[in-house]
Design a protein around this motif. Sequence first.
Motif, PDB file in Angstrom:
ATOM      1  N   GLY A 165      -8.094  -4.075   0.399  1.00 43.10           N
ATOM      2  CA  GLY A 165      -8.949  -2.894   0.996  1.00 43.10           C
ATOM      3  C   GLY A 165      -9.738  -1.905  -0.060  1.00 43.10           C
ATOM      4  O   GLY A 165     -10.205  -0.989  -0.066  1.00 43.10           O
ATOM      5  N   LEU A 166      -9.761  -2.745  -1.245  1.00 44.69           N
ATOM      6  CA  LEU A 166     -10.400  -1.939  -2.422  1.00 44.69           C
ATOM      7  C   LEU A 166     -12.175  -1.240  -2.169  1.00 44.69           C
ATOM      8  O   LEU A 166     -12.194  -0.338  -2.291  1.00 44.69           O
ATOM      9  CB  LEU A 166     -10.757  -2.907  -3.589  1.00 44.69           C
ATOM     10  N   ASP A 210      -1.893  -0.138  -5.004  1.00 43.29           N
ATOM     11  CA  ASP A 210      -2.644  -1.246  -4.027  1.00 43.29           C
ATOM     12  C   ASP A 210      -3.228  -0.602  -3.032  1.00 43.29           C
ATOM     13  O   ASP A 210      -3.219   0.766  -2.476  1.00 43.29           O
ATOM     14  CB  ASP A 210      -1.429  -2.398  -3.773  1.00 43.29           C
ATOM     15  N   THR A 211      -3.884  -1.648  -2.213  1.00 35.28           N
ATOM     16  CA  THR A 211      -4.680  -1.130  -1.162  1.00 35.28           C
ATOM     17  C   THR A 211      -4.633  -1.953   0.169  1.00 35.28           C
ATOM     18  O   THR A 211      -5.386  -2.014   1.215  1.00 35.28           O
ATOM     19  CB  THR A 211      -6.445  -1.303  -1.194  1.00 35.28           C
ATOM     20  N   LEU A 226       0.855  -1.281  -0.083  1.00 41.55           N
ATOM     21  CA  LEU A 226       0.259   0.019   0.081  1.00 41.55           C
ATOM     22  C   LEU A 226       0.848   1.291   0.060  1.00 41.55           C
ATOM     23  O   LEU A 226       1.651   1.532   0.866  1.00 41.55           O
ATOM     24  CB  LEU A 226      -0.904   0.115   1.206  1.00 41.55           C
ATOM     25  N   PHE A 239      -6.556  -1.197   5.294  1.00 36.19           N
ATOM     26  CA  PHE A 239      -6.596   0.106   4.763  1.00 36.19           C
ATOM     27  C   PHE A 239      -7.211   0.935   5.801  1.00 36.19           C
ATOM     28  O   PHE A 239      -6.687   2.061   6.085  1.00 36.19           O
ATOM     29  CB  PHE A 239      -7.432   0.538   3.449  1.00 36.19           C
ATOM     30  N   LEU A 298      -6.068   4.751  -8.798  1.00 37.93           N
ATOM     31  CA  LEU A 298      -5.681   3.638  -8.137  1.00 37.93           C
ATOM     32  C   LEU A 298      -5.070   2.514  -8.930  1.00 37.93           C
ATOM     33  O   LEU A 298      -5.917   2.010  -9.835  1.00 37.93           O
ATOM     34  CB  LEU A 298      -6.899   3.188  -7.311  1.00 37.93           C
ATOM     35  N   VAL A 331     -11.631   1.494   0.383  1.00 38.75           N
ATOM     36  CA  VAL A 331     -11.137   2.731  -0.568  1.00 38.75           C
ATOM     37  C   VAL A 331     -12.137   3.484  -1.324  1.00 38.75           C
ATOM     38  O   VAL A 331     -12.419   4.732  -1.171  1.00 38.75           O
ATOM     39  CB  VAL A 331      -9.753   2.262  -1.530  1.00 38.75           C
ATOM     40  N   TYR A 371      -5.372  -6.247  -3.072  1.00 35.45           N
ATOM     41  CA  TYR A 371      -6.648  -5.581  -3.092  1.00 35.45           C
ATOM     42  C   TYR A 371      -7.559  -5.562  -2.279  1.00 35.45           C
ATOM     43  O   TYR A 371      -8.602  -5.321  -2.411  1.00 35.45           O
ATOM     44  CB  TYR A 371      -7.192  -6.068  -4.653  1.00 35.45           C
TER      45      TYR A 371
END
Length: 290
Positions: free
Chosen positions: A93-94, A51-52, A37, A62, A81, A97, A91
């Motif tokens: 935390g997508l 990345d998250t 991240l 995240f 992003l 986010v 991914y």
Amino acid sequence: KLIILPILLIIFLFSCRSGSRHQLLKITCFDCGLGDLCLIESPNGERLMIDTGPPEDNGGHFDRSALPYFQKNGMRRLDWLVITHAHNDHYGGLESVFAHLDVKNLVVTDEFLGRQIWSDFAEIIAAEKCRIVTISDTITLPVQTPKLKIIHPDAGFSHTNINNLSIVLKLDYADFSALFTGDLEIEGESYLLQKYPEFLPSDVLKAGHHGSRTASSDDFVRKVMPAHVFISTSLQNRFDFPHPETLQTFDYLDEKLVISGRDGAWQITTDGYISHFAKILKGDEYFDRN
């Protein structure tokens, strides 16, 4: 006139260079446990995140690792992003986010779009009216500054290991450069050495695959020759990252090797000529330094 003109030219050039030092680029590599991240804040206010981080059941999610930084600094927008590849430590935390930030552009590989997991996100992304940029070849992102070029994967590369399909992003800002490699492993590194060696030398390297022995080959590191390296991993994990072989490869760096699980988050501030590197341990102290 012969004396005055050279003096005026020197003053002009010095003023231009001095002025550029007020235009600061900031890179923050977050301590998100076993995951990636990173946030890039450009001199003109554009923000790009790579990345998250890992899923919600991980302490580096995240919401706990990066969101407090965004909130502390009043940031509610992401211009770009980039999800390097379809592993959930990148991914995970997508959804969060998109719940907290207005994301303008989402960059993913065509391989990611073909996976079942993509259907879990497609409706959310469509509702947010986010533009999807699909990477099937090398491309320069239309960011005003710094220069951001995706050098991998290109149209001629294929591999059964999804790590080797990671998006690799090269950042250039005046005399400063950084290379972000996702989970790229030795096979992907070898391809870059053959096809795009001119893009590899960098001041900063975000090491591939969390410091695994399957990445950061001697030949690759010799070509990049980074002065600073960031390994994003918790120190207690089921894979025993970072591996001793990788630590040996980066032994020449001494304290310029940063491991998030040991050193915390890491922030770079640069005007393109002079850079400041700060290891920032966990806690509110980190968010008060900006």
